[in-house]
Scaffold this motif. Structure first.
Motif, mmCIF file in Angstrom:
data_model
loop_
_atom_site.group_PDB
_atom_site.id
_atom_site.type_symbol
_atom_site.label_atom_id
_atom_site.label_comp_id
_atom_site.label_asym_id
_atom_site.label_seq_id
_atom_site.Cartn_x
_atom_site.Cartn_y
_atom_site.Cartn_z
ATOM 1 N N VAL A 176 33.586 25.416 -8.519
ATOM 2 C CA VAL A 176 32.529 24.690 -8.113
ATOM 3 C C VAL A 176 31.290 25.258 -7.525
ATOM 4 C CG1 VAL A 176 31.773 22.838 -6.825
ATOM 5 C CG2 VAL A 176 33.842 22.751 -7.577
ATOM 6 N N PHE A 177 30.189 25.122 -8.036
ATOM 7 C CA PHE A 177 28.901 26.118 -7.551
ATOM 8 C C PHE A 177 28.062 25.261 -6.845
ATOM 9 C CE2 PHE A 177 30.567 27.978 -11.491
ATOM 10 C CZ PHE A 177 30.550 29.262 -11.169
ATOM 11 N N ASN A 178 27.840 25.540 -5.601
ATOM 12 C CA ASN A 178 26.704 25.045 -4.916
ATOM 13 C C ASN A 178 25.086 25.077 -5.473
ATOM 14 O OD1 ASN A 178 28.435 24.072 -2.831
ATOM 15 N ND2 ASN A 178 28.263 25.993 -1.798
ATOM 16 N N ASP A 179 25.123 25.969 -6.150
ATOM 17 C CA ASP A 179 23.732 26.328 -6.861
ATOM 18 C C ASP A 179 24.230 27.422 -7.937
ATOM 19 O OD1 ASP A 179 21.202 26.097 -7.387
ATOM 20 O OD2 ASP A 179 20.243 27.649 -5.884
ATOM 21 N N TYR A 180 23.292 27.011 -9.007
ATOM 22 C CA TYR A 180 23.298 28.102 -10.117
ATOM 23 C C TYR A 180 22.170 29.127 -10.173
ATOM 24 C CZ TYR A 180 26.435 24.815 -11.921
ATOM 25 O OH TYR A 180 27.798 24.124 -12.154
ATOM 26 N N THR A 181 22.530 30.286 -9.961
ATOM 27 C CA THR A 181 21.340 31.205 -9.637
ATOM 28 C C THR A 181 21.019 32.167 -10.820
ATOM 29 O OG1 THR A 181 23.117 32.837 -8.933
ATOM 30 C CG2 THR A 181 22.143 31.333 -7.170
ATOM 31 N N PHE A 182 21.364 31.834 -12.148
ATOM 32 C CA PHE A 182 21.102 32.635 -13.235
ATOM 33 C C PHE A 182 19.459 32.102 -13.635
ATOM 34 C CE2 PHE A 182 23.669 29.135 -14.875
ATOM 35 C CZ PHE A 182 22.521 28.280 -15.463
ATOM 36 N N LEU A 184 16.429 31.063 -16.039
ATOM 37 C CA LEU A 184 16.347 30.422 -17.185
ATOM 38 C C LEU A 184 14.641 30.682 -17.417
ATOM 39 C CD1 LEU A 184 18.221 26.961 -16.733
ATOM 40 C CD2 LEU A 184 18.654 28.819 -18.515
ATOM 41 N N SER A 185 14.253 30.651 -18.835
ATOM 42 C CA SER A 185 12.878 31.006 -18.867
ATOM 43 C C SER A 185 12.483 29.814 -18.659
ATOM 44 C CB SER A 185 12.804 31.393 -20.417
ATOM 45 O OG SER A 185 13.313 30.761 -21.263
ATOM 46 N N GLU A 186 12.769 28.777 -18.638
ATOM 47 C CA GLU A 186 12.168 27.290 -18.461
ATOM 48 C C GLU A 186 12.019 27.018 -16.857
ATOM 49 O OE1 GLU A 186 15.001 26.010 -21.983
ATOM 50 O OE2 GLU A 186 15.009 27.548 -20.238
ATOM 51 N N ILE A 187 12.562 27.878 -16.196
ATOM 52 C CA ILE A 187 12.368 27.468 -14.623
ATOM 53 C C ILE A 187 10.954 27.781 -13.996
ATOM 54 C CG2 ILE A 187 13.197 28.143 -12.292
ATOM 55 C CD1 ILE A 187 16.013 28.747 -13.491
ATOM 56 N N HIS A 188 10.430 26.869 -13.462
ATOM 57 C CA HIS A 188 9.147 27.353 -12.769
ATOM 58 C C HIS A 188 9.160 27.449 -11.461
ATOM 59 C CE1 HIS A 188 7.472 26.051 -16.897
ATOM 60 N NE2 HIS A 188 8.027 24.891 -16.698
ATOM 61 N N GLN A 189 9.891 26.920 -10.706
ATOM 62 C CA GLN A 189 9.936 27.036 -9.280
ATOM 63 C C GLN A 189 11.646 27.384 -8.947
ATOM 64 O OE1 GLN A 189 8.988 23.565 -7.409
ATOM 65 N NE2 GLN A 189 6.777 23.861 -7.807
ATOM 66 N N ILE A 190 11.552 28.697 -8.429
ATOM 67 C CA ILE A 190 13.086 28.952 -8.212
ATOM 68 C C ILE A 190 13.150 29.988 -6.814
ATOM 69 C CG2 ILE A 190 12.814 30.967 -9.672
ATOM 70 C CD1 ILE A 190 15.902 30.500 -10.488
ATOM 71 N N SER A 191 14.114 29.805 -6.059
ATOM 72 C CA SER A 191 14.167 30.747 -5.012
ATOM 73 C C SER A 191 15.602 31.345 -5.080
ATOM 74 C CB SER A 191 13.995 29.903 -3.553
ATOM 75 O OG SER A 191 15.086 28.709 -3.728
ATOM 76 N N MET A 192 15.429 32.578 -5.371
ATOM 77 C CA MET A 192 16.727 33.273 -5.667
ATOM 78 C C MET A 192 16.695 34.689 -5.962
ATOM 79 S SD MET A 192 18.098 34.472 -8.683
ATOM 80 C CE MET A 192 17.316 34.146 -10.261
ATOM 81 N N SER A 193 17.259 35.512 -5.557
ATOM 82 C CA SER A 193 17.213 36.822 -6.236
ATOM 83 C C SER A 193 18.558 37.293 -6.875
ATOM 84 C CB SER A 193 17.001 37.797 -4.876
ATOM 85 O OG SER A 193 18.187 37.739 -4.056
ATOM 86 N N LYS A 194 18.816 38.220 -7.540
ATOM 87 C CA LYS A 194 19.895 38.343 -8.596
ATOM 88 C C LYS A 194 20.907 39.138 -7.322
ATOM 89 C CE LYS A 194 21.609 40.710 -12.381
ATOM 90 N NZ LYS A 194 21.242 41.639 -13.741
ATOM 91 N N GLY A 195 20.408 39.647 -6.395
ATOM 92 C CA GLY A 195 21.472 40.168 -5.296
ATOM 93 C C GLY A 195 22.119 39.227 -4.291
ATOM 94 N N SER A 196 21.333 37.968 -4.492
ATOM 95 C CA SER A 196 22.268 36.762 -3.719
ATOM 96 C C SER A 196 22.816 35.930 -4.322
ATOM 97 C CB SER A 196 21.268 36.260 -2.773
ATOM 98 O OG SER A 196 20.340 35.600 -3.409
ATOM 99 N N SER A 197 23.390 36.168 -5.738
ATOM 100 C CA SER A 197 24.122 35.131 -6.441
ATOM 101 C C SER A 197 25.199 34.530 -5.925
ATOM 102 C CB SER A 197 24.428 35.986 -7.619
ATOM 103 O OG SER A 197 25.444 36.778 -7.567
ATOM 104 N N SER A 198 25.431 33.397 -5.937
ATOM 105 C CA SER A 198 26.101 32.417 -5.193
ATOM 106 C C SER A 198 27.430 32.662 -5.967
ATOM 107 C CB SER A 198 25.837 30.938 -5.272
ATOM 108 O OG SER A 198 25.696 30.530 -6.787
ATOM 109 N N GLU A 199 28.635 32.637 -5.379
ATOM 110 C CA GLU A 199 29.939 32.831 -6.011
ATOM 111 C C GLU A 199 30.555 31.642 -5.957
ATOM 112 O OE1 GLU A 199 29.771 36.712 -6.250
ATOM 113 O OE2 GLU A 199 31.438 35.841 -6.567
ATOM 114 N N ALA A 200 31.801 31.316 -7.066
ATOM 115 C CA ALA A 200 32.093 30.086 -7.126
ATOM 116 C C ALA A 200 33.212 29.949 -6.113
ATOM 117 C CB ALA A 200 33.037 30.291 -8.482
ATOM 118 N N ARG A 201 33.364 28.579 -5.639
ATOM 119 C CA ARG A 201 33.987 28.621 -4.504
ATOM 120 C C ARG A 201 34.453 26.903 -4.545
ATOM 121 N NH1 ARG A 201 29.354 30.040 -2.535
ATOM 122 N NH2 ARG A 201 27.829 28.486 -1.645
#
Length: 401
Positions: free
Chosen positions: A376-382, A384-401
């Motif tokens: 289960v992912f609280n958020d998907y942080t990869f 996408l080229s379609e994304i227009h608004q995203i608040s994430m950084s590759k270093g803070s990728s969410s872990e499955a839990r």
């Protein structure tokens, strides 16, 4: 119906009946012949109805009053449908739509209709879907209604196979006398500008047209042309089918559902033009999948309105499993970018398994768990080229839990 959608274009410039548990009105109507102890009832219906529990057998139809003799037919009915390959959900649907079928005579009423559909050439699965789509078939006369209807379809469509295809698309055809309205139907299609060469294909793809009042059919067709549909396009056929099924109140409810999520009238109209079948989907399903795209993948409503095919993908069976796989691949460093969402959702199951799971499963063992929904992912942080608004950084990728 179309007036509401037409309003969108201009703007740019179940009543619930008294609910009764099936087991309640059976036990109430049948007195001491049916056990009323709750545990006994649940055991009875788990045994007799292949998984239909007390809570499952709920009807929003009027309560059916059964006398003592009729009560004995209930378990016979359920066993009959179980033995003919009906699932628990299919049996439940029949009970909900046509409670009176419970007391129908299996040998005289049900079996002949099953044999008729089998004699035409339908498989068991096809037959069952047709019956669930139109339970009236089981109460119709084979000689006076079903056979004449099928013969008329064969004559017009040109073959048994095409007639069968039409019935599978629209089982309600069996409720009508096809031959009596066919001439008027053809006249309306010609008036709308559909070429003679395309008329058979149009009716084959939209067989419900044979059941529509010609005046209504003409009104629907003209409004769709005013909304910009090309009468020779597949989108016109799909929109025609949607508008023929949905009445004004249902259509308005669906439009309001889109508006409540934040779509503008222009965006709603674009969704309808590109994917008219979106109007067939339940309000809850559409809300759930839009919420996932917006809140989890950070796609904009504007983007979704330009790619409404995304709304037609099953959230539980396709969207979440595939996005979970891509999240694991990205967060574990197996891939550096995900690309377009369309490349994830639109490829076949076979190709997705080969390209995204089989290729990496040795390197990333948890892929199958992600695909089966066990992570289960609280958020998907990869990205996408379609994304227009995203608040994430590759270093803070969410872990499955």
């Amino acid at each position: 119906m179309l007036q509401s959608l037409y309003k969108c274009q201009r703007n740019l410039c179940t009543k619930i009946r008294t609910t009764s548990l099936f087991v309640q009105f059976v036990s109430t109507s049948c007195g001491s012949n049916i056990p009323t102890d709750e545990s006994t009832l649940i055991n009875l219906y788990h045994r007799k109805s292949h998984g239909l529990s007390k809570e499952n057998i709920i009807s929003d139809a009027e309560p059916l009053q059964l006398d003592t003799a009729q009560c004995s037919k209930v378990s016979t009915f359920i066993e009959f449908f179980q033995n003919h390959g009906f699932s628990a959900n299919q049996t439940k649907k029949l009970i909900r739509l046509r409670p009176k079928l419970l007391v129908s005579k299996v040998d005289k009423t049900l079996k002949p209709k099953f044999k008729f559909l089998q004699s035409i050439g339908f498989t068991e699965d096809e037959r069952n879907k047709i019956i669930c789509g139109n339970p009236n078939i089981l109460m119709s006369s084979i000689e006076k209604q079903l056979t004449p209807c099928f013969d008329s379809l064969k004559m017009f469509m040109g073959s048994e196979m095409q007639a069968m295809a039409a019935i599978k698309r629209s089982p309600q055809i069996f409720n009508y006398k096809i031959s009596s309205g066919l001439k008027q139907t053809l006249q309306v299609l010609h008036q709308l500008g559909i070429p003679d060469s395309q008329v058979p294909e149009f009716i084959s793809k939209v067989p419900i047209i044979l059941t529509i009042n010609p005046e209504k059919m003409n009104k629907v067709g003209l409004r769709l042309k005013e909304l910009g549909f090309d009468v020779t396009s597949p989108a016109f056929r799909a929109a025609f089918s949607a508008m023929s099924v949905l009445n004004d109140s249902k259509m308005e409810r669906k439009l309001e559902n889109y508006r409540s999520m934040g779509f503008s009238d222009g965006e709603i109209l674009n969704i309808f033009r590109l994917q008219p079948t979106c109007m067939f989907y339940s309000e809850d399903n559409i809300r759930a999948i839009v919420a996932f795209y917006v809140n989890k993948l950070h796609l904009s409503l504007s983007h979704l309105s330009q790619r409404p095919s995304f709304l037609l993908r099953s959230l539980k069976k396709r969207v979440i499993p595939r996005c979970s796989v891509m999240q694991v691949l990205w967060s574990r460093g197996a891939i550096s970018k995900v690309g377009k969402l369309s490349s994830i959702l639109m490829i076949s199951e076979k190709d997705f398994l080969r390209k995204c799971i089989t290729k990496y499963e040795a390197q990333v063992p948890e892929l199958l768990a992600a695909y089966r929904g066990e992570l289960v992912f609280n958020d998907y942080t990869f990205h996408l080229s379609e994304i227009h608004q995203i608040s994430m950084s590759k270093g803070s990728s969410s872990e499955a839990r």
